[in-house]
Design a protein around this motif. Structure first.
Motif: not given
Length: 439
Positions: A31-56
């Motif tokens: 959750l804190i990571g999502a807030i940091v991503i959002g404040v940085s101007g990125y989409n948290p859902l896309e970022a975490y989607g990229a994290l998951v796809s990067g593994v599986i």
């Protein structure tokens, strides 16, 4: 319900609470990571989607996640072992480096047959790591210097010693040494992975090595030592209460040295497997690789449970590997992964903070109650003494009033019963009372 069932139920509830706290910590970190991503101007859902796809996304990605996780699992296991015996091993990084140095030297400079070569390298590296960890244990047992201080200093000694070796065997125009001999490499199915079917043929494209299997075996061995052996019982007893264990006949100094030696050997196993199975060389370090410090986070997230170290290590290793995919796909800095990991560890430590505060409150309350009981005892004792003094005074006064001379009563009685007096000649003289002055 029997006592055994009650204890089992309580233990299950405690374990469930630890799992719950771990899951909450992971959620809060994300959750804190999502807030940091959002404040940085990125989409948290896309970022975490990229994290998951990067593994599986592919079996190869899963294999790389396992490769990243293996050294973290082993260093986390080493730290976990020290924690279970009451020691805070901050030297996992230095012990890991010692394992890489000895493993490289044996694998590069000592030609041996293919099967024997990696075995000798692993054994010597683990022995060196055990010795390096035992130094910190000896310093604590002999001089009482805390292991955190000594292990941090030993980390830097190992760091600069690796750079010394790396410069000595440096490859021209490179920041690393020459590769080790092929007879010492432990990468699994390096040439024959194509014959293992659609999944494993892609899975073993990643340099999955023998260290993964050794890591699982090490977890089982540590669990067995801690829970099923006399050595594990003695080590945990010293960790829980050193003075009480010494009273029970356990040599606490020797157990501290043994605990740090075993922890150092496990961390060194991580280093030698990384060299023999993945990197094949030593790099000139500008900063530490942080495998030891990541292992510290893994042990904390696993609540010092050897079995749980496997899962927390896979989680952290997957995050670290997927961080590069996050940067490649969305341009999000990979340092975000460190923010997430740090936040998870922070929230993992929250229950421990509450336990410390609760323990201190209980201690203060116990001290206060003990003081009240002491004051009450002193007050009751003084009241009792004062009452006893009053009783003694009254008894003394009564004795003074009531006590008579028994000889006096006897004389009076004799005088009343025998009014006649016998003189010296034996004649009886009759005594008669004079009633009046004239008579």
């Amino acid at each position: 319900m029997t006592d055994t069932q009650i204890k089992a139920k309580r233990k299950l509830a405690l374990n469930n609470s630890k799992i719950l706290f771990t899951l909450v910590s992971i959620f809060m970190g994300l959750l804190i990571g999502a807030i940091v991503i959002g404040v940085s101007g990125y989409n948290p859902l896309e970022a975490y989607g990229a994290l998951v796809s990067g593994v599986i996304k592919t079996p190869r990605n899963i294999g790389w996640a396992v490769v990243y996780s293996t050294p973290i699992i082993l260093t986390g296991l080493g730290v976990c072992f020290a924690f279970k015996t009451g020691l805070f091993n901050m030297g996992a990084e230095g012990q890991y480096i010692v394992g890489t140095i000895v493993g490289f030297m044996v694998a590069y400079a000592l030609p041996l047959p293919p099967i024997i070569h990696p075995i000798v390298a692993i054994i010597l590296a683990m022995a060196a790591g055990a010795l390096y960890g035992a130094i910190a244990g000896f310093i604590k047992a002999k001089f009482g210097i805390h292991e955190v201080i000594s292990t941090i200093m030993l980390n830097w000694i190992a760091f600069y010693f690796q750079n010394f070796i790396a410069y000595k065997y440096q490859k021209p125009n490179a920041f690393s040494t020459f590769d080790i001999l092929d007879s010492a490499k432990v990468t699994l199915f390096k040439d024959s992975y194509k014959n293992f079917g659609p999944f494993f043929s892609k899975f073993f494209k990643a340099p999955v090595h023998l260290g993964t299997i050794l890591g699982i075996l090490a977890v089982i061995a540590v669990w067995y030592i801690l829970n099923k052996t006399v050595l594990g019982y003695e080590l945990k007893a010293v960790g829980l209460n050193r003075e009480a264990s010494e009273y029970g006949g356990i040599n606490s100094g020797n157990k501290i040295i043994q605990s740090m030696a075993i922890s150092g050997a496990i961390c060194a196993l991580a280093g030698v497997c990384q060299v023999l199975g993945y990197t094949y060389c030593l790099s000139v370090l500008s900063a530490m690789d942080n495998y030891g410090f990541d292992g510290l986070a893994v042990a904390l997230l696993a609540s010092n449970n050897p079995i749980a170290v496997i899962f927390s290590g896979l989680f952290f290793g997957s995050l670290k590997y997927a961080g590069s995919n996050l940067q490649r796909v969305l341009g999000v800095p990979s340092e975000l992964i460190n923010i997430i990991i740090g936040t998870i560890i922070l929230f993992t430590a929250v229950p421990l903070i509450f336990r410390i505060i609760k323990a201190r409150r209980k201690m203060k309350k116990a001290e206060k109650n003990a003081k009240l009981e002491s004051d009450k005892f002193v007050s009751e004792k003084s009241n009792k003494e004062s009452q006893e003094e009053k009783i003694l005074v009254k008894e003394d006064e009564t004795d003074k009033i009531d006590v008579k001379d028994p000889n006096e009563d006897f004389d009076n009685k004799e005088s009343n019963n025998n009014p006649n007096i016998i003189n010296e000649t034996g004649e009886e003289i009759k005594v008669r009372k004079v009633e009046s002055e004239e008579e």
